[in-house]
Design a protein around this motif. Structure first.
Motif, PDB file in Angstrom:
ATOM      1  N   VAL A 162     -11.169 -13.566 -42.026  1.00 48.50           N
ATOM      2  CA  VAL A 162     -11.904 -12.362 -42.418  1.00 48.50           C
ATOM      3  C   VAL A 162     -11.011 -11.527 -43.337  1.00 48.50           C
ATOM      4  O   VAL A 162      -9.835 -11.298 -43.030  1.00 48.50           O
ATOM      5  CB  VAL A 162     -12.314 -11.543 -41.174  1.00 48.50           C
ATOM      6  CG1 VAL A 162     -13.094 -10.313 -41.581  1.00 48.50           C
ATOM      7  CG2 VAL A 162     -13.139 -12.403 -40.223  1.00 48.50           C
ATOM      8  N   GLU A 163     -11.584 -11.078 -44.460  1.00 50.62           N
ATOM      9  CA  GLU A 163     -10.754 -10.392 -45.455  1.00 50.62           C
ATOM     10  C   GLU A 163     -10.499  -8.928 -45.100  1.00 50.62           C
ATOM     11  O   GLU A 163     -11.377  -8.213 -44.637  1.00 50.62           O
ATOM     12  CB  GLU A 163     -11.398 -10.469 -46.841  1.00 50.62           C
ATOM     13  CG  GLU A 163     -10.436 -10.010 -47.931  1.00 50.62           C
ATOM     14  CD  GLU A 163     -10.954 -10.248 -49.342  1.00 50.62           C
ATOM     15  OE1 GLU A 163     -12.097 -10.719 -49.489  1.00 50.62           O
ATOM     16  OE2 GLU A 163     -10.213  -9.955 -50.307  1.00 50.62           O
ATOM     17  N   THR A 164      -9.284  -8.502 -45.368  1.00 46.79           N
ATOM     18  CA  THR A 164      -8.854  -7.130 -45.168  1.00 46.79           C
ATOM     19  C   THR A 164      -7.951  -6.776 -46.340  1.00 46.79           C
ATOM     20  O   THR A 164      -7.741  -7.599 -47.227  1.00 46.79           O
ATOM     21  CB  THR A 164      -8.135  -7.019 -43.791  1.00 46.79           C
ATOM     22  OG1 THR A 164      -7.569  -5.728 -43.653  1.00 46.79           O
ATOM     23  CG2 THR A 164      -7.014  -8.008 -43.674  1.00 46.79           C
ATOM     24  N   LEU A 165      -7.445  -5.558 -46.398  1.00 44.01           N
ATOM     25  CA  LEU A 165      -6.562  -5.182 -47.503  1.00 44.01           C
ATOM     26  C   LEU A 165      -5.562  -4.149 -47.008  1.00 44.01           C
ATOM     27  O   LEU A 165      -5.953  -3.065 -46.570  1.00 44.01           O
ATOM     28  CB  LEU A 165      -7.368  -4.614 -48.677  1.00 44.01           C
ATOM     29  CG  LEU A 165      -6.571  -4.335 -49.956  1.00 44.01           C
ATOM     30  CD1 LEU A 165      -6.067  -5.616 -50.596  1.00 44.01           C
ATOM     31  CD2 LEU A 165      -7.426  -3.560 -50.958  1.00 44.01           C
ATOM     32  N   MET A 166      -4.298  -4.521 -47.067  1.00 42.13           N
ATOM     33  CA  MET A 166      -3.243  -3.629 -46.566  1.00 42.13           C
ATOM     34  C   MET A 166      -2.492  -3.012 -47.743  1.00 42.13           C
ATOM     35  O   MET A 166      -2.444  -3.595 -48.822  1.00 42.13           O
ATOM     36  CB  MET A 166      -2.302  -4.430 -45.674  1.00 42.13           C
ATOM     37  CG  MET A 166      -2.998  -4.907 -44.408  1.00 42.13           C
ATOM     38  SD  MET A 166      -1.997  -6.043 -43.415  1.00 42.13           S
ATOM     39  CE  MET A 166      -2.465  -7.616 -44.142  1.00 42.13           C
ATOM     40  N   PRO A 214     -12.113  -5.066 -42.411  1.00 43.09           N
ATOM     41  CA  PRO A 214     -13.145  -5.895 -43.060  1.00 43.09           C
ATOM     42  C   PRO A 214     -14.405  -5.139 -43.484  1.00 43.09           C
ATOM     43  O   PRO A 214     -14.900  -5.341 -44.591  1.00 43.09           O
ATOM     44  CB  PRO A 214     -13.436  -6.952 -41.995  1.00 43.09           C
ATOM     45  CG  PRO A 214     -12.128  -7.115 -41.276  1.00 43.09           C
ATOM     46  CD  PRO A 214     -11.534  -5.738 -41.227  1.00 43.09           C
ATOM     47  N   LEU A 224     -13.635  -3.031 -46.516  1.00 38.58           N
ATOM     48  CA  LEU A 224     -13.342  -3.844 -47.696  1.00 38.58           C
ATOM     49  C   LEU A 224     -14.609  -4.455 -48.291  1.00 38.58           C
ATOM     50  O   LEU A 224     -14.722  -4.586 -49.505  1.00 38.58           O
ATOM     51  CB  LEU A 224     -12.337  -4.945 -47.336  1.00 38.58           C
ATOM     52  CG  LEU A 224     -11.821  -5.735 -48.526  1.00 38.58           C
ATOM     53  CD1 LEU A 224     -11.076  -4.844 -49.507  1.00 38.58           C
ATOM     54  CD2 LEU A 224     -10.937  -6.884 -48.070  1.00 38.58           C
ATOM     55  N   LEU A 284     -15.940  -1.803 -50.424  1.00 37.10           N
ATOM     56  CA  LEU A 284     -15.036  -1.630 -51.566  1.00 37.10           C
ATOM     57  C   LEU A 284     -15.254  -2.724 -52.611  1.00 37.10           C
ATOM     58  O   LEU A 284     -15.314  -2.455 -53.813  1.00 37.10           O
ATOM     59  CB  LEU A 284     -13.595  -1.680 -51.044  1.00 37.10           C
ATOM     60  CG  LEU A 284     -12.481  -1.356 -52.033  1.00 37.10           C
ATOM     61  CD1 LEU A 284     -12.543   0.104 -52.425  1.00 37.10           C
ATOM     62  CD2 LEU A 284     -11.120  -1.664 -51.418  1.00 37.10           C
ATOM     63  N   ARG A 285     -15.387  -3.968 -52.164  1.00 33.70           N
ATOM     64  CA  ARG A 285     -15.582  -5.086 -53.097  1.00 33.70           C
ATOM     65  C   ARG A 285     -16.919  -4.977 -53.826  1.00 33.70           C
ATOM     66  O   ARG A 285     -17.046  -5.374 -54.976  1.00 33.70           O
ATOM     67  CB  ARG A 285     -15.521  -6.421 -52.360  1.00 33.70           C
ATOM     68  CG  ARG A 285     -14.148  -6.770 -51.811  1.00 33.70           C
ATOM     69  CD  ARG A 285     -13.289  -7.509 -52.843  1.00 33.70           C
ATOM     70  NE  ARG A 285     -12.004  -7.848 -52.258  1.00 33.70           N
ATOM     71  CZ  ARG A 285     -10.834  -7.348 -52.666  1.00 33.70           C
ATOM     72  NH1 ARG A 285     -10.781  -6.486 -53.666  1.00 33.70           N
ATOM     73  NH2 ARG A 285      -9.716  -7.712 -52.089  1.00 33.70           N
ATOM     74  N   TRP A 292      -7.543  -1.283 -45.349  1.00 32.67           N
ATOM     75  CA  TRP A 292      -8.995  -1.457 -45.373  1.00 32.67           C
ATOM     76  C   TRP A 292      -9.355  -2.573 -44.402  1.00 32.67           C
ATOM     77  O   TRP A 292      -9.016  -3.740 -44.634  1.00 32.67           O
ATOM     78  CB  TRP A 292      -9.467  -1.789 -46.793  1.00 32.67           C
ATOM     79  CG  TRP A 292      -9.399  -0.584 -47.676  1.00 32.67           C
ATOM     80  CD1 TRP A 292      -8.278  -0.072 -48.261  1.00 32.67           C
ATOM     81  CD2 TRP A 292     -10.480   0.279 -48.045  1.00 32.67           C
ATOM     82  NE1 TRP A 292      -8.595   1.071 -48.961  1.00 32.67           N
ATOM     83  CE2 TRP A 292      -9.936   1.298 -48.855  1.00 32.67           C
ATOM     84  CE3 TRP A 292     -11.847   0.289 -47.771  1.00 32.67           C
ATOM     85  CZ2 TRP A 292     -10.727   2.322 -49.389  1.00 32.67           C
ATOM     86  CZ3 TRP A 292     -12.629   1.306 -48.317  1.00 32.67           C
ATOM     87  CH2 TRP A 292     -12.070   2.312 -49.110  1.00 32.67           C
ATOM     88  N   ILE A 295      -7.281   2.696 -55.385  1.00 28.76           N
ATOM     89  CA  ILE A 295      -7.670   1.724 -56.418  1.00 28.76           C
ATOM     90  C   ILE A 295      -8.517   2.427 -57.467  1.00 28.76           C
ATOM     91  O   ILE A 295      -9.451   3.149 -57.133  1.00 28.76           O
ATOM     92  CB  ILE A 295      -8.432   0.534 -55.804  1.00 28.76           C
ATOM     93  CG1 ILE A 295      -7.532  -0.191 -54.794  1.00 28.76           C
ATOM     94  CG2 ILE A 295      -8.891  -0.439 -56.891  1.00 28.76           C
ATOM     95  CD1 ILE A 295      -8.226  -1.296 -54.022  1.00 28.76           C
TER      96      ILE A 295
END
Lengths: 571, 571
Positions: free
Chosen positions: B67-71, A44, A47, A50-51, A42, A156
């Motif tokens: 910066v937030e991401t999700l792997m 940025p 995400l 998603l958040r 995901w 998720i």
């Protein structure tokens, strides 16, 4: 957020391997990237959405009295053996071994783990009802992962499980969860429908699915024109079109039909109306029946509903077509010439078939049909059951209106599990009478990652995504024109960015050295609902320009009123 | 939250299998439950703390421009093969096969995945620096998981990775991350210390660990009495105690020491001061050396630092003691009688050993030592290096003060990776000169689940946990006395609960039918910082009672001022 410090990663071209709109747009908008088959990173922008989905679900679940917990992704095989799912679950259940060669699974769901936890922690009926949820990564080793995060392997879920002393309490919580789910999808701004669902392999007594309505949806939903009734086509009850069969008007005659292999052939070659034809299908029988196979009959213009068929006690689970050799051995003919007359195996006919008269069917002699068949006179009516898919215009089973069909994407599912798991796992409490009692259970899922894709299937146009405000990655985009040349534009953009951020609004400030056209198309693609365009020309008149993503409408707003204008739109 | 609707799950007894305080208290306070070895379910109270830790980390990382991401948790083996870690990583790397028999790992870390993503998404130096983080579940198949979530197999990490055109930019981001980490642990209210760290197997040029200080910590930290200098003992530089060796005052003599197998034996049996003894240790040599083994010497009262030893180019990696048979074959004697005189293999002596005079050491003849050895006169001084652990009172390498030792629990680690991964994975960008250039990388981890345990090791007393406000599961507990008998108490408790909740304060309202003692000990065990006790007696005087968890102080507060009183304490 400034685009210069952000990983925007938008793409101009639509990637070849993305079949559906949401998958294409999620790649193009820089929301996700494929790491391997069914595994997605995901980015940025993805995400952020998603958040938001996750937080809305978390808040509404908490508001409804569910308490958050978090269970491991990796689960010991012993619990799956207790419920028998270690054997029953197919290869979607990814089984792994640790360094000590002990067996584990990557959890596709958590019934076993939560039931184990609750049986250890809850001892008395006084602690019930208890409703627990988690938002956790799951894994399902799909044979053919596809459509991006719509059907990925790692995903998720929000899964909740409730525990009760009795069925009344379960139904109460089930109703609360139904309401909470409506709140969740309403808050997200999605057009959705709760529909009656089949309980499938998880079992239990009552179930609703929540569908985001979208033309591209995989599921068909039947809903009443005149009431709230809605059901998944798997579950929607099909009534007979009339109360009883008309009286016979024809004799039964044998007709040679050597070239009619299908219903369509029969209709075109022999002039019989399709509503006067039937399909006779043979399936493997369950142990309840002496014969090895069972015949099912639906009208020529109807489709067998496999879920309903599988629920018949006479039919083996999982549903399996009979082998042609077995049919020939027993019936004496093959597919294309099969029918009810003279049949020696159990026959189950659809409600619509039971009220037919003067109809045609295979003669159980290769290349021969009977026309003008009538129940009772020519052949005994077998058992009658609802075994077909409903069609548009069928009377609604609720008694009001007729059924219409729409397409949906399943994003939530609530179940009354009963004591399916709790009994196998001996999850008991002491009841008010001091005796040990097996708990009743409910379970409630929302596909968090899937909601994001479903929202896009429902909300997009030719320019990109048109997010509902509540789940947009950013609320406002600032697009300054030639900021790197005009001090005045730069100052105004910086000031507005600072003010909006201070007001708690999530802003994407496009401070790149890009042409305005590139900025506009990026902001449209990722679907920021509200855009402020800052340029020298409108500033000469004391204005910024506001643009609404969904309607496309543009309007000048005075510079000093812009923050307030946006605040009122977002509130 | 009402305890009656909550899964409190406190335990009176300390579970047998929990060795350390935090593990015991997390079980007793109903924060976690073991599902299998190294796998824990987070119960509601634990998860509330976990989410607070997570949110503080998320906010501070975002504030610092990451910066937030999700792997994905599941990663394809191909990427691990690219960096060579598929072979190098031990059985802690859990390797799995999917239904198509393709190889994957359960990710213990994400350098490979992020580098793959960035090499695909970032093309130009103009997009740099880029700093990306995620908060994700990791798996490390520990051979012996222990101490609850302190060393579990499945755990949650915040891992960040930064990408740069050059080392200056990396160092700038590294410094920003250092500051962000200080902000994170300060906001959590933890007593912590950033310390210089060895870069270990991940490699790279600069590294700091962040330790929560606690007597039970596994790590030793050396810090200056007079400056900010602090380093992990693995890394802390040991200076020589004096500038050069004293002049010899003794002749070298051979002494029979048949019963002296250890330094302690030598000191007690032969009256030699321990500071005049040495330990000579043999290790397998690297390819850089012709001899198969190399000797290392540290003073009798010092300990060899294995990390420093392993970094010597003469020593094989990983560090491995020489076999006794090999030592005997080359040196002619065995452990207990080894020393520098007459040695034919390379000798590396610690800085403290290099300034010794008149010292004793094994004679390389079984049962014999030499006393009165002096460098130069009796034996050539070998290579000198820093190869010992520092001890309390050593001069600080910063030049100010002396070293003191404290214990810590590592909760964060920041690294300057350089181009270790980016080179192997060909992660390049176009530089300002239009030429392709390998990116510099940094990586920055925080053990989210571990922070929770570390915070407890630092903050507890005999009654339970004493959370800092910022990460407490609830801010306020309401404990009503005999609420089920007194309408007045019940009404006051309900009113206060409603008011505090409306003020955004997180309250645990103990509405169970329990004795006051049970309620008090539960609230103390789970460590709610502020408790309001509501009872008829104090209400007669217009008061509620306020109790502070950490200090134990109690004070009456007027009923109408309680909300304000709590708000001021929490702010």
């Amino acid at each position: 957020m400034r685009t210069s410090k952000y990983l925007l990663s938008t793409l101009k071209e639509t990637p070849n391997d993305a079949e559906i709109t949401s998958h294409q747009l999620m790649l193009r908008a820089g929301m996700i990237r494929k790491l391997a088959s069914g595994l997605y990173t995901w980015l940025p922008t993805g995400l952020r959405v998603l958040r938001k989905v996750e937080n809305i679900v978390r808040e509404e679940m908490s508001n409804a009295g569910s308490v958050e917990t978090l269970m491991p992704v990796v689960q010991p095989s012993e619990l799956w053996q207790e419920t028998g799912r270690w054997e029953k679950f197919g290869p979607e259940l990814l089984r792994i071994a640790d360094r000590h060669d002990r067996s584990f699974v990557l959890g596709p769901t958590h019934e076993e783990v939560i039931t184990d936890m609750v049986r250890n922690e809850i001892r008395s009926y006084k602690q019930l009802p208890m409703n627990l949820f988690q938002i956790q990564t799951k894994f399902r080793d799909e044979v053919r992962p596809r459509f991006g995060v719509m059907r990925s392997r790692e995903f998720i879920m929000k899964d909740a499980y409730s525990f009760h002393l009795d069925k009344d309490s379960l139904q109460e919580t089930y109703a609360e969860m139904h309401t909470a789910y409506c709140n969740v999808f309403n808050r997200m701004g999605l057009d959705f429908r709760p529909v009656l669902a089949d309980t499938g392999s998880i079992g239990g007594s009552g179930s609703h699915e929540f569908h985001v309505l979208a033309q591209s949806g995989e599921d068909l939903i039947a809903s009443s024109t005149d009431s709230d009734y809605a059901a998944n086509i798997e579950k929607a009850e099909a009534l007979a079109p009339q109360a009883q069969a008309d009286a016979p008007t024809q004799e039964m005659t044998q007709v040679a039909t050597p070239n009619a292999k299908t219903i369509a052939d029969l209709v075109s070659q022999h002039g019989i109306a399709i509503e006067k034809t039937v399909k006779t299908l043979f399936f493997k029988a369950s142990d309840e029946v002496e014969a090895p196979i069972v015949a099912l009959m639906v009208r020529g213009d109807h489709e067998l509903n496999e879920v309903k068929a599988e629920h018949l006690p006479e039919i083996a689970t999982p549903l399996e077509m009979a082998e042609e050799a077995d049919i020939r051995a027993i019936v004496g003919a093959g597919p294309g010439s099969l029918g009810p007359v003279g049949l020696t195996v159990p026959l189950i006919v659809d409600r619509s078939v039971a009220v037919m008269s003067d109809f045609g069917a295979g003669a159980n002699i290769d290349g021969q049909h009977y026309f003008g068949i009538n129940w009772g006179r020519d052949v005994e009516l077998g058992q009658v059951a609802d075994i077909r898919n409903v069609v548009e215009g069928d009377p609604s089973p609720c008694g009001q209106g007729t059924l219409q069909l729409t397409r949906g994407i399943e994003v939530g599912h609530i179940f009354q599990l009963g004591n399916n798991y709790s009994e196998k796992m001996k999850a008991t409490v002491l009841g008010p009478d001091g005796k040990s009692q097996v708990m009743e259970m409910g379970c409630y899922g929302i596909g968090i990652t899937r909601v994001v894709a479903a929202a896009i299937e429902q909300n997009h146009d030719k320019f990109g995504i048109t997010w509902p405000d509540a789940i947009a990655p950013f609320q406002v985009a600032i697009v300054p024109m030639n900021m790197h040349k005009s001090e005045r534009v730069k100052d105004a953009a910086e000031k507005l960015y600072a003010e909006l951020t201070a007001a708690g609004i999530e802003v994407l400030f496009d401070d790149r050295k890009e042409r305005p056209g590139v900025m506009f198309s990026d902001m449209e693609l990722i679907g920021v609902p509200h855009t402020v365009i800052i340029g020298d020309r409108s500033m000469d008149e004391g204005n910024f320009e506001y643009k609404n993503r969904r309607t496309g409408e543009k309007a000048p707003v005075t510079m000093e009123n812009m923050v307030e204008h946006l605040q009122s739109l977002i509130a």
